[in-house]
Scaffold this motif. Sequence first.
Motif, PDB file in Angstrom:
ATOM      1  N   ILE A 388      69.133  65.501  60.252  1.00 11.94           N
ATOM      2  CA  ILE A 388      67.966  64.811  59.692  1.00 11.94           C
ATOM      3  C   ILE A 388      68.122  63.299  59.834  1.00 11.94           C
ATOM      4  N   VAL A 389      66.987  62.668  59.976  1.00 13.41           N
ATOM      5  CA  VAL A 389      66.916  61.209  60.105  1.00 13.41           C
ATOM      6  C   VAL A 389      66.388  60.667  58.783  1.00 13.41           C
ATOM      7  N   LEU A 390      67.208  59.868  58.119  1.00 14.74           N
ATOM      8  CA  LEU A 390      66.884  59.378  56.781  1.00 14.74           C
ATOM      9  C   LEU A 390      66.400  57.936  56.815  1.00 14.74           C
ATOM     10  N   ASP A 391      65.322  57.681  56.112  1.00 17.26           N
ATOM     11  CA  ASP A 391      64.833  56.328  55.880  1.00 17.26           C
ATOM     12  C   ASP A 391      65.352  55.902  54.511  1.00 17.26           C
ATOM     13  N   LEU A 392      66.304  54.975  54.492  1.00 16.91           N
ATOM     14  CA  LEU A 392      66.906  54.558  53.222  1.00 16.91           C
ATOM     15  C   LEU A 392      66.016  53.617  52.420  1.00 16.91           C
ATOM     16  N   LYS A 393      64.908  53.186  53.021  1.00 18.46           N
ATOM     17  CA  LYS A 393      64.048  52.179  52.382  1.00 18.46           C
ATOM     18  C   LYS A 393      62.605  52.670  52.294  1.00 18.46           C
ATOM     19  N   ALA A 394      62.435  53.892  51.817  1.00 19.07           N
ATOM     20  CA  ALA A 394      61.108  54.514  51.801  1.00 19.07           C
ATOM     21  C   ALA A 394      60.197  53.929  50.724  1.00 19.07           C
ATOM     22  N   THR A 395      60.765  53.264  49.723  1.00 18.60           N
ATOM     23  CA  THR A 395      59.963  52.610  48.681  1.00 18.60           C
ATOM     24  C   THR A 395      60.424  51.157  48.552  1.00 18.60           C
ATOM     25  N   ALA A 396      59.601  50.354  47.898  1.00 19.27           N
ATOM     26  CA  ALA A 396      59.947  48.941  47.706  1.00 19.27           C
ATOM     27  C   ALA A 396      61.234  48.796  46.891  1.00 19.27           C
ATOM     28  N   LEU A 397      61.389  49.619  45.862  1.00 18.73           N
ATOM     29  CA  LEU A 397      62.591  49.543  45.035  1.00 18.73           C
ATOM     30  C   LEU A 397      63.826  49.950  45.839  1.00 18.73           C
ATOM     31  N   GLN A 398      63.707  51.005  46.649  1.00 17.52           N
ATOM     32  CA  GLN A 398      64.828  51.407  47.493  1.00 17.52           C
ATOM     33  C   GLN A 398      65.191  50.308  48.487  1.00 17.52           C
ATOM     34  N   ALA A 399      64.180  49.669  49.062  1.00 20.11           N
ATOM     35  CA  ALA A 399      64.443  48.596  50.037  1.00 20.11           C
ATOM     36  C   ALA A 399      65.221  47.462  49.380  1.00 20.11           C
ATOM     37  N   ARG A 401      67.129  47.680  46.697  1.00 21.93           N
ATOM     38  CA  ARG A 401      68.477  48.161  46.374  1.00 21.93           C
ATOM     39  C   ARG A 401      69.352  48.204  47.621  1.00 21.93           C
ATOM     40  N   GLN A 402      68.798  48.656  48.757  1.00 22.23           N
ATOM     41  CA  GLN A 402      69.591  48.768  49.980  1.00 22.23           C
ATOM     42  C   GLN A 402      69.987  47.396  50.535  1.00 22.23           C
ATOM     43  N   GLU A 403      69.182  46.386  50.291  1.00 20.48           N
ATOM     44  CA  GLU A 403      69.544  45.026  50.728  1.00 20.48           C
ATOM     45  C   GLU A 403      70.839  44.566  50.076  1.00 20.48           C
ATOM     46  N   HIS A 404      71.143  45.137  48.921  1.00 21.13           N
ATOM     47  CA  HIS A 404      72.325  44.725  48.166  1.00 21.13           C
ATOM     48  C   HIS A 404      73.439  45.773  48.223  1.00 21.13           C
ATOM     49  N   ALA A 405      73.300  46.767  49.091  1.00 16.31           N
ATOM     50  CA  ALA A 405      74.349  47.775  49.236  1.00 16.31           C
ATOM     51  C   ALA A 405      75.600  47.143  49.836  1.00 16.31           C
ATOM     52  N   LYS A 406      76.749  47.433  49.249  1.00 20.95           N
ATOM     53  CA  LYS A 406      78.007  46.790  49.650  1.00 20.95           C
ATOM     54  C   LYS A 406      78.726  47.535  50.764  1.00 20.95           C
ATOM     55  N   SER A 407      78.335  48.789  50.997  1.00 13.62           N
ATOM     56  CA  SER A 407      79.025  49.619  51.991  1.00 13.62           C
ATOM     57  C   SER A 407      78.133  50.804  52.315  1.00 13.62           C
ATOM     58  N   ILE A 408      78.514  51.587  53.313  1.00  5.77           N
ATOM     59  CA  ILE A 408      77.747  52.792  53.618  1.00  5.77           C
ATOM     60  C   ILE A 408      77.832  53.773  52.451  1.00  5.77           C
ATOM     61  N   GLU A 409      78.951  53.792  51.744  1.00  4.72           N
ATOM     62  CA  GLU A 409      79.080  54.687  50.588  1.00  4.72           C
ATOM     63  C   GLU A 409      78.132  54.268  49.464  1.00  4.72           C
ATOM     64  N   ASP A 410      78.034  52.989  49.233  1.00  3.96           N
ATOM     65  CA  ASP A 410      77.126  52.467  48.215  1.00  3.96           C
ATOM     66  C   ASP A 410      75.671  52.753  48.599  1.00  3.96           C
ATOM     67  N   ALA A 411      75.350  52.556  49.888  1.00  4.43           N
ATOM     68  CA  ALA A 411      73.996  52.825  50.378  1.00  4.43           C
ATOM     69  C   ALA A 411      73.644  54.299  50.202  1.00  4.43           C
ATOM     70  N   LEU A 412      74.607  55.167  50.499  1.00  6.79           N
ATOM     71  CA  LEU A 412      74.384  56.607  50.371  1.00  6.79           C
ATOM     72  C   LEU A 412      74.209  57.004  48.917  1.00  6.79           C
ATOM     73  N   PHE A 413      75.004  56.427  48.039  1.00 10.86           N
ATOM     74  CA  PHE A 413      74.876  56.759  46.619  1.00 10.86           C
ATOM     75  C   PHE A 413      73.510  56.335  46.080  1.00 10.86           C
ATOM     76  N   ALA A 414      73.049  55.163  46.481  1.00 10.59           N
ATOM     77  CA  ALA A 414      71.722  54.705  46.043  1.00 10.59           C
ATOM     78  C   ALA A 414      70.631  55.656  46.548  1.00 10.59           C
ATOM     79  N   LEU A 415      70.776  56.102  47.787  1.00 13.11           N
ATOM     80  CA  LEU A 415      69.807  57.052  48.343  1.00 13.11           C
ATOM     81  C   LEU A 415      69.798  58.341  47.526  1.00 13.11           C
TER      82      LEU A 415
END
Length: 438
Positions: A388-399, A401-415
């Motif tokens: 599957i192809v994931l869009d990590l920034k599908a909402t304004a709030l997600q976008a 949050r992802q701008e401030h992700a510190k690592s791929i693990e942090d980005a994944l946890f936020a998702l």
Amino acid sequence: MSSVVATTAVRGRFLDIQNTVAQARDIHDQVRYVEDGLLIAENGKIRWFGDWQSGQQHVPADVEVHHYPDKLIVPGFIDTHIHFPQTEMVGAYGEQLLEWLNTYTFPTELQFKDKAYADKIAQFFVQELLKNGTTTALVFCTVHAESVDALFAAAEQYQMRLIAGKVMMDRHAPEDLCDTPETAYQDSKALIEKWHGKGRNLYAITPRFAPTSTPEQLAKAGQLKGEYPDVYVHTHLSENKHEIAWVKDLFPEQKGYLDVYHHYGLTGQRSIFAHCVHLEDAEWDCMHDTDSAIAFCPTSNLFLGSGLFPLKKTWEKQVKVGLGTDIGAGTSFSQLQSLNEAYKVQQLQGDKLSAFESLYHATLGGAKALDLEDKLGNFNLGKEADFIVLDLKATALQALRQEHAKSIEDALFALMTMGDDRNIHATYIYGAAAYVKK
């Protein structure tokens, strides 16, 4: 609708878990993240996987490369417990398990004796799986053989790997929803012969749960398992304390709930038991000794007030576990939502669930629970190309949050905390795009 395409090439950021592990702490060592990667699938299987620089020369000249530079590509999600006939009754108010079955579930399932109705819901159900990034599922149908035919036919349109079976139920349910030991055996046998191993379809012997099957019917289920040792067993176990007490009243000669299934030959390598919220120590040992698996269904356990599943114990006892949505007691088709609730269930018990462990349970761990880790769960060569192809920034709030992700693990946890079907940009089944978000 997809069909197998000869060759597919996909470029982007890839994340998977390379091998199954014995302890949660070992998952981190198996994480594979490729910032600019390439996957080439041929005839539904992964032929090449690695970084773009090394792999681009392997792309045939006439094959278009599907490039997703701002997305994240992960293996398809695996749902180890879901009911397709309950799709229309998600969010039914106010009951715990036994009352919920009688008030909502049984009346809904009566409709599936109508083949046209079963076909309609099966089509909707498969679309919802794809839209939520679920590429493989272990599915309850109804007591009607027509419901099984409808589901496998719907999945076949996409060459989707589904495991499903006809419910076996001969007591403690409406008369029109009951079969008999013999008709359950004959119907299941015919369905196994018709569907098991046809394309990517696999069959599961499916007694609803011990209270709705007589000892005679459970013996017939065990007979089927003996005759067809490579089929699955799929049922419920120790979901609710009232249910457990009922089982003890109905089967006083057995040592406990799991022992009922074990006595009739229904435990084993391809036996998956949904929930297992309240297992006793001897039952944990039996699960391990028989190589049986658990489907952990957090949204359902919370919605029905069943209890908090001790995920940490699966590592301690070395018991296989996958993640289940349990639609329709579960409240979402999205395994991202399942993981959001799974994290909270562990927090309430003083435990933590990391992003990488979450990804493991939703992909490779689920494949292991279903005895399919040789075919599914990561990007290893030769495996089936479900991803599957994931869009990590599908909402304004997600976008934000992802701008401030510190690592791929942090980005994944936020998702996994904030995500749902809106984050699924595309779902590939057997190397072909089966769903693309509009």
